[in-house]
Design a protein around this motif. Structure first.
Motif, PDB file in Angstrom:
ATOM      1  N   GLY A 655       0.811  -1.197   0.000  1.00  0.00           N
ATOM      2  CA  GLY A 655       0.000   0.000   0.000  1.00  0.00           C
ATOM      3  C   GLY A 655       0.844   1.245   0.000  1.00  0.00           C
ATOM      4  O   GLY A 655       2.081   1.199   0.035  1.00  0.00           O
ATOM      5  N   PHE A 656       0.152   2.370  -0.032  1.00  0.00           N
ATOM      6  CA  PHE A 656       0.819   3.676  -0.041  1.00  0.00           C
ATOM      7  C   PHE A 656       1.658   3.824   1.228  1.00  0.00           C
ATOM      8  O   PHE A 656       1.201   3.541   2.343  1.00  0.00           O
ATOM      9  N   ALA A 657       2.926   4.279   1.044  1.00  0.00           N
ATOM     10  CA  ALA A 657       3.824   4.450   2.179  1.00  0.00           C
ATOM     11  C   ALA A 657       4.154   5.912   2.438  1.00  0.00           C
ATOM     12  O   ALA A 657       4.101   6.383   3.570  1.00  0.00           O
ATOM     13  N   THR A 658       4.485   6.668   1.369  1.00  0.00           N
ATOM     14  CA  THR A 658       4.882   8.055   1.549  1.00  0.00           C
ATOM     15  C   THR A 658       4.923   8.733   0.175  1.00  0.00           C
ATOM     16  O   THR A 658       4.574   8.132  -0.839  1.00  0.00           O
ATOM     17  N   LYS A 659       5.320   9.978   0.157  1.00  0.00           N
ATOM     18  CA  LYS A 659       5.502  10.735  -1.088  1.00  0.00           C
ATOM     19  C   LYS A 659       6.989  11.068  -1.246  1.00  0.00           C
ATOM     20  O   LYS A 659       7.681  11.387  -0.276  1.00  0.00           O
ATOM     21  N   ALA A 660       7.459  11.009  -2.490  1.00  0.00           N
ATOM     22  CA  ALA A 660       8.834  11.409  -2.799  1.00  0.00           C
ATOM     23  C   ALA A 660       8.875  11.908  -4.229  1.00  0.00           C
ATOM     24  O   ALA A 660       8.336  11.257  -5.132  1.00  0.00           O
ATOM     25  N   ASP A 661       9.503  13.035  -4.436  1.00  0.00           N
ATOM     26  CA  ASP A 661       9.623  13.619  -5.783  1.00  0.00           C
ATOM     27  C   ASP A 661       8.265  13.742  -6.455  1.00  0.00           C
ATOM     28  O   ASP A 661       8.084  13.433  -7.635  1.00  0.00           O
ATOM     29  N   ASP A 662       7.261  14.160  -5.663  1.00  0.00           N
ATOM     30  CA  ASP A 662       5.896  14.401  -6.155  1.00  0.00           C
ATOM     31  C   ASP A 662       5.234  13.146  -6.725  1.00  0.00           C
ATOM     32  O   ASP A 662       4.376  13.225  -7.613  1.00  0.00           O
ATOM     33  N   GLN A 663       5.628  11.991  -6.252  1.00  0.00           N
ATOM     34  CA  GLN A 663       4.944  10.784  -6.679  1.00  0.00           C
ATOM     35  C   GLN A 663       4.701   9.868  -5.480  1.00  0.00           C
ATOM     36  O   GLN A 663       5.382   9.971  -4.451  1.00  0.00           O
ATOM     37  N   SER A 720      12.678   2.403 -10.038  1.00  0.00           N
ATOM     38  CA  SER A 720      13.075   3.764  -9.644  1.00  0.00           C
ATOM     39  C   SER A 720      14.151   3.761  -8.585  1.00  0.00           C
ATOM     40  O   SER A 720      14.776   4.804  -8.321  1.00  0.00           O
ATOM     41  N   GLY A 721      14.377   2.624  -7.937  1.00  0.00           N
ATOM     42  CA  GLY A 721      15.490   2.507  -7.000  1.00  0.00           C
ATOM     43  C   GLY A 721      15.245   3.059  -5.626  1.00  0.00           C
ATOM     44  O   GLY A 721      16.202   3.247  -4.849  1.00  0.00           O
ATOM     45  N   TYR A 722      14.007   3.325  -5.263  1.00  0.00           N
ATOM     46  CA  TYR A 722      13.739   3.846  -3.922  1.00  0.00           C
ATOM     47  C   TYR A 722      13.894   2.733  -2.881  1.00  0.00           C
ATOM     48  O   TYR A 722      13.434   1.597  -3.084  1.00  0.00           O
ATOM     49  N   THR A 723      14.545   3.067  -1.779  1.00  0.00           N
ATOM     50  CA  THR A 723      14.662   2.160  -0.634  1.00  0.00           C
ATOM     51  C   THR A 723      14.407   2.956   0.638  1.00  0.00           C
ATOM     52  O   THR A 723      14.332   4.193   0.611  1.00  0.00           O
ATOM     53  N   LEU A 724      14.295   2.264   1.746  1.00  0.00           N
ATOM     54  CA  LEU A 724      14.090   2.955   3.019  1.00  0.00           C
ATOM     55  C   LEU A 724      15.241   3.908   3.319  1.00  0.00           C
ATOM     56  O   LEU A 724      15.042   4.992   3.888  1.00  0.00           O
ATOM     57  N   GLU A 725      16.473   3.509   2.910  1.00  0.00           N
ATOM     58  CA  GLU A 725      17.631   4.357   3.192  1.00  0.00           C
ATOM     59  C   GLU A 725      17.605   5.671   2.425  1.00  0.00           C
ATOM     60  O   GLU A 725      18.178   6.670   2.860  1.00  0.00           O
ATOM     61  N   THR A 726      16.910   5.687   1.262  1.00  0.00           N
ATOM     62  CA  THR A 726      16.885   6.910   0.455  1.00  0.00           C
ATOM     63  C   THR A 726      15.752   7.849   0.842  1.00  0.00           C
ATOM     64  O   THR A 726      15.678   8.970   0.313  1.00  0.00           O
ATOM     65  N   MET A 727      14.884   7.402   1.752  1.00  0.00           N
ATOM     66  CA  MET A 727      13.740   8.217   2.130  1.00  0.00           C
ATOM     67  C   MET A 727      14.120   9.231   3.211  1.00  0.00           C
ATOM     68  O   MET A 727      14.875   8.913   4.148  1.00  0.00           O
ATOM     69  N   ASP A 728      13.595  10.458   3.065  1.00  0.00           N
ATOM     70  CA  ASP A 728      13.788  11.464   4.109  1.00  0.00           C
ATOM     71  C   ASP A 728      12.989  11.113   5.363  1.00  0.00           C
ATOM     72  O   ASP A 728      13.408  11.410   6.487  1.00  0.00           O
ATOM     73  N   ASN A 729      11.817  10.491   5.149  1.00  0.00           N
ATOM     74  CA  ASN A 729      10.958  10.117   6.274  1.00  0.00           C
ATOM     75  C   ASN A 729      10.824   8.601   6.317  1.00  0.00           C
ATOM     76  O   ASN A 729      10.510   7.956   5.313  1.00  0.00           O
ATOM     77  N   ASP A 730      11.048   8.039   7.493  1.00  0.00           N
ATOM     78  CA  ASP A 730      10.918   6.601   7.701  1.00  0.00           C
ATOM     79  C   ASP A 730       9.425   6.260   7.777  1.00  0.00           C
ATOM     80  O   ASP A 730       8.718   6.750   8.660  1.00  0.00           O
TER      81      ASP A 730
END
Length: 813
Positions: A655-663, A720-730
């Motif tokens: 499910g939806f987790a967060t927003k990043a780069d307007d997506q 897109s290569g997103y991981t937890l480490e690349t997120m500003d918010n956990d």
């Protein structure tokens, strides 16, 4: 179905009626010059020669069984200028009478007697008065639309006495509790019910056929009333509340004064008002962690907004929690600013006027005013503060006109309106509602047509439309229905109503078979199958569908059990989880479950529920289950303990987790929920009781390291290569709440209460999803606890009683 066909069908149902054939019993009552003493002793002169209503007949679990002589019921009635009086002798073996002490309007494991009065004799608008063998009372207003509404409360007298061969009920129903016109020789609708709790059997004076029709159609009649005058109805409920609040070392106190008023504008219309309202003792909401795209809502707990609101519920345009809820405005914060926003808006006052004429015309008007509310904004660098309005002075209005006819049908028009000061948005919604049942009570057509308009002031105005149509067979063992629901993308009633989502074009069907009499080892059972098919309005595309079945039954030992199956076949397009209108696809979800509920008449009883579900989709491994266990122990007739444990686990949910780069960023997650709750009630007598309520809710969400983005096709990708480490918010979550309510209630005079309430509350939200239960509890208790102690005194004043004090020779009718 086109408009012409719908109009033709409604016309046929309106004008081609055939009545249910039945012979109504009647009871002739006589006026008394000396009111009987309400003490449970039937030695008053009027009872010696009054006509007796007897010959009660069962309607559950068996239909048409005549009560035995040893369990017969005999009812007598009389009246004077002030009230209706009832004496009922309920014959029984006193060792078998169940008489658990409960709070008002709480049934428990108790035998009871019901008096139903309908002064308009219209078969639709009943006032019911319950007296339990324990001596406690309950009351409700009833109609085919809402069923029984126990949020309505009146002040009346009753007494109970246990005898060697049964028990006695005496009742005094003041005319102020009823709505009726001034008539010389009226005929009132009436019914008497008697419930044997040990067998859950219900006997009524005038026989009822439970296989079809609202029970009001089977009322008997009271004759012999003469020159009964409706009283001047003015009831005052002045109150005061003292509050002590302690949070994080800071203590504040408050003392509130206010008054609720009930005033009879005419014989059939009443004004209810709460002046300087105080809702400080409303119960806690059962808050949960909300991961979904729709708002979290809670039921209304403020008495003014739960009592006598049946007219205002027409068309589902009124959700009373909107009044005094979170502020509607949004803040524009500058860099380095943070805001302290109040979580509720104060209600300054509220008024409702409602009633119904002898001809079945119901009219309701509601108005509430909330105060201007500001948020405090602080610059974190300079400490400068400023205020900004987040909710202006606002006015909420509802107007309802409802015409009942043929004893079971109605057509209504309802309008809701919200006006806010300044540049904040206004809103308006209107509905036309029809509920048509043929007079044989075999078929039903229900329809809603709703329009909304939201005026965004300086931007734009949007008008939306919604409709609903249901065709159903509502009698006999085999029943079925077809439904259609529609709402366009601009339909929005959320300023005063509740709409979790719009943009739907949905079709559903249901077929069921149920029994009404014992067979084999069962008292009754019901099996039904359903199918739902959903599309969007814009774009006109398929979204989701499901089908399934349920089975539920009650054994002759009064144990209940049931099963369910739900299947969502093929691709399911969730257009809301993404928060941007694109579909999120999942496939072939199947869930099943069951429940058992043992007979509450036993000292120890148990409720158990379990459900399991899984996805059958390539590349997915989703599995979830939940278990709920609720043992209840009735220590004695005064003390009841209930414990509830709930566990819910989901492995591999997405499910939806967060927003990043307007997506929108999606994640695969494991989630577990644990809820422990305890309730305990100790009743000293029908007028004094202690109650304890405790709830601890713990919820963790742990995401896998690799995150997804959503493709336009509805599929997820990790490219897109997103991981937890690349997120500003956990996005991981560890969420806990803790609530305790301990209350004491004393009814020291009719309609007058002293209530003392102690409560504490804890709340914690962090990202430590790897913590176990004990570690999370430790983190919860590291947070500051809120302690609240409040004492509320409410006194009931009847204006007619005041008149009689100052002029004892003048009738208070």
């Amino acid at each position: 179905m086109n408009t012409r066909s719908l109009i033709l069908l409604l016309s046929l149902l309106c004008f081609t009626w055939t009545s249910i054939a039945q012979n109504k019993k009647s009871l002739n009552i006589q006026r008394t010059t000396q009111a009987p003493k309400i003490d449970g002793v039937l030695d008053d002169a009027i009872w010696q020669n009054s006509e007796i209503a007897t010959g009660f007949v069962s309607n559950r679990p068996e239909i048409g069984k005549i009560a035995s002589n040893e369990e017969r019921t005999e009812v007598k009635m009389t009246y004077d200028d002030k009230a209706i009086y009832v004496a009922a002798y309920l014959y029984d073996d006193p060792s078998k009478i169940m008489k658990q002490l409960t709070n008002r309007d709480n049934f428990g494991q108790t035998d009871y007697f019901i008096l139903v009065l309908n002064p308009n004799n219209d078969a639709q608008n009943d006032t019911s008065f319950y007296v339990f063998s324990s001596g406690q009372q309950a009351d409700a207003i009833e109609n085919p639309t809402i069923g029984e509404d126990f949020g309505w409360n009146a002040v009346w007298d009753s007494a109970v006495k246990i005898m060697d061969d049964g028990w006695i009920v005496e009742m005094k129903i003041p005319y102020r509790t009823l709505r009726f016109a001034d008539q010389d020789e009226p005929t009132w609708g009436a019914q008497f019910h008697r419930e044997f709790r040990r067998s859950r059997s219900r006997f009524t004076w005038n026989p009822i056929d439970p296989t079809q029709g609202y029970s009001g159609l089977y009322h008997a009649e009271i004759k012999g009333l003469k020159d009964v005058k409706p009283p001047n109805r003015l009831n005052l409920y002045p109150f005061t509340t003292g509050i002590i609040n302690n949070f994080d070392g800071d203590t504040d106190t408050d003392l509130n004064f206010g008054m609720d008023v009930k005033y009879g504008l005419t014989d059939n219309f009443t004004l209810d008002a709460t002046l300087v309202p105080d809702f400080s003792q409303a119960g806690f909401d059962n808050v949960v962690l909300n991961l979904g795209p729709f708002e979290q809502t809670f039921s209304e707990q403020r008495q003014f907004f739960t009592e006598g609101v049946d007219l205002f519920s027409k068309g589902d345009l009124f959700f009373s929690r909107r009044i005094g809820n979170n502020p509607s405005g949004r803040l524009s914060l500058n860099e380095n600013e943070e805001a302290n926003i109040p979580n509720e808006v104060k209600v300054l006052n509220a008024v409702k006027v409602s009633g119904r004429t002898k001809n079945g015309l119901g009219i309701g008007f509601f108005n509430a005013i909330t105060e201007k509310t500001t948020a405090t904004i602080k610059n974190t660098l300079t400490s400068e503060k400023r205020n900004d309005v987040v909710e202006p002075f606002a006015n909420y209005n509802i107007l309802v006109v409802d015409q009942q006819f043929n004893g079971n049908s109605s057509v209504s028009v309802i309008n809701t309106n919200v006006l806010r000061e300044g540049h904040f948005r206004d809103a308006n919604a209107t509905a036309l509602v029809a509920n048509i049942i043929n007079k044989r009570n075999t078929y039903n057509v229900a329809t809603d047509l709703r329009m909304s308009n939201v005026n965004y002031q300086n931007t734009n105005s949007e008008t939306g439309f919604s409709s609903y149509l249901k065709l159903a067979k509502i009698h006999g063992n085999l029943r079925y229905s077809l439904e259609h629901s529609f709402a366009d993308t601009k339909f929005n009633i959320n300023d005063l109503g509740l709409l979790l989502r719009n943009n739907y074009n949905s079709f559903s069907s249901d077929i069921s078979y149920q029994t009404f009499e014992p067979s084999g080892n069962l008292n009754n059972y019901r099996i039904n199958a359903f199918f739902n098919y959903n599309r969007l309005v814009k774009p006109n595309v398929y979204s989701q569908s499901n089908f399934g079945a349920t089975y539920q039954a009650t054994t002759k030992k009064l144990d209940g059990f049931g099963f369910r199956l739900n299947v969502e076949p093929g691709k399911q397009n969730d257009y809301f989880e993404s928060r941007d209108g694109r579909p999120f696809i999942y496939e072939n979800y199947v869930s099943t479950g069951g429940w058992i509920s043992s007979n509450y008449n036993r000292k120890f009883a148990l409720d158990f529920r379990a459900n399991i579900g899984a996805l059958f989709e390539n590349g997915r491994d989703l599995f979830n289950y939940d278990i709920e266990v609720e043992p209840r122990v009735r220590i004695n007739d005064k003390l009841l303990l209930i414990y509830q444990f709930y566990y819910d686990f989901t492995n591999g949910g997405r499910g939806f987790a967060t927003k990043a780069d307007d997506q929108s960023i999606f994640g695969e997650r494991n989630r577990q929920i644990v809820t422990n709750s305890i309730s305990a009630n100790y009743a000293f007598n029908p007028y004094n009781s202690l109650a304890l309520s405790f709830r601890h809710y713990w919820d963790t969400v742990k995401y896998d390291n690799e995150l997804f983005t959503l493709l336009d096709s509805g599929r997820l990708t990790t490219d897109s290569g997103y991981t937890l480490e690349t997120m500003d918010n956990d996005p991981d979550i560890n969420f806990s709440t803790w609530n305790i309510d301990l209350s004491y209630s004393w009814q020291f005079a009719p309609g007058s209460f002293l209530t003392a309430l102690y409560r504490n509350q804890l709340f914690n939200l962090d990202t430590l999803a790897e913590y176990n239960y004990s570690q999370s509890v430790d983190s919860l208790f590291d947070q500051p606890m809120q302690h609240t102690l409040s004492v509320r005194l409410q006194y009931f004043i009847d204006f007619n009683g005041i008149k009689s004090v100052f002029n004892p020779n003048k009738s208070d009718s």
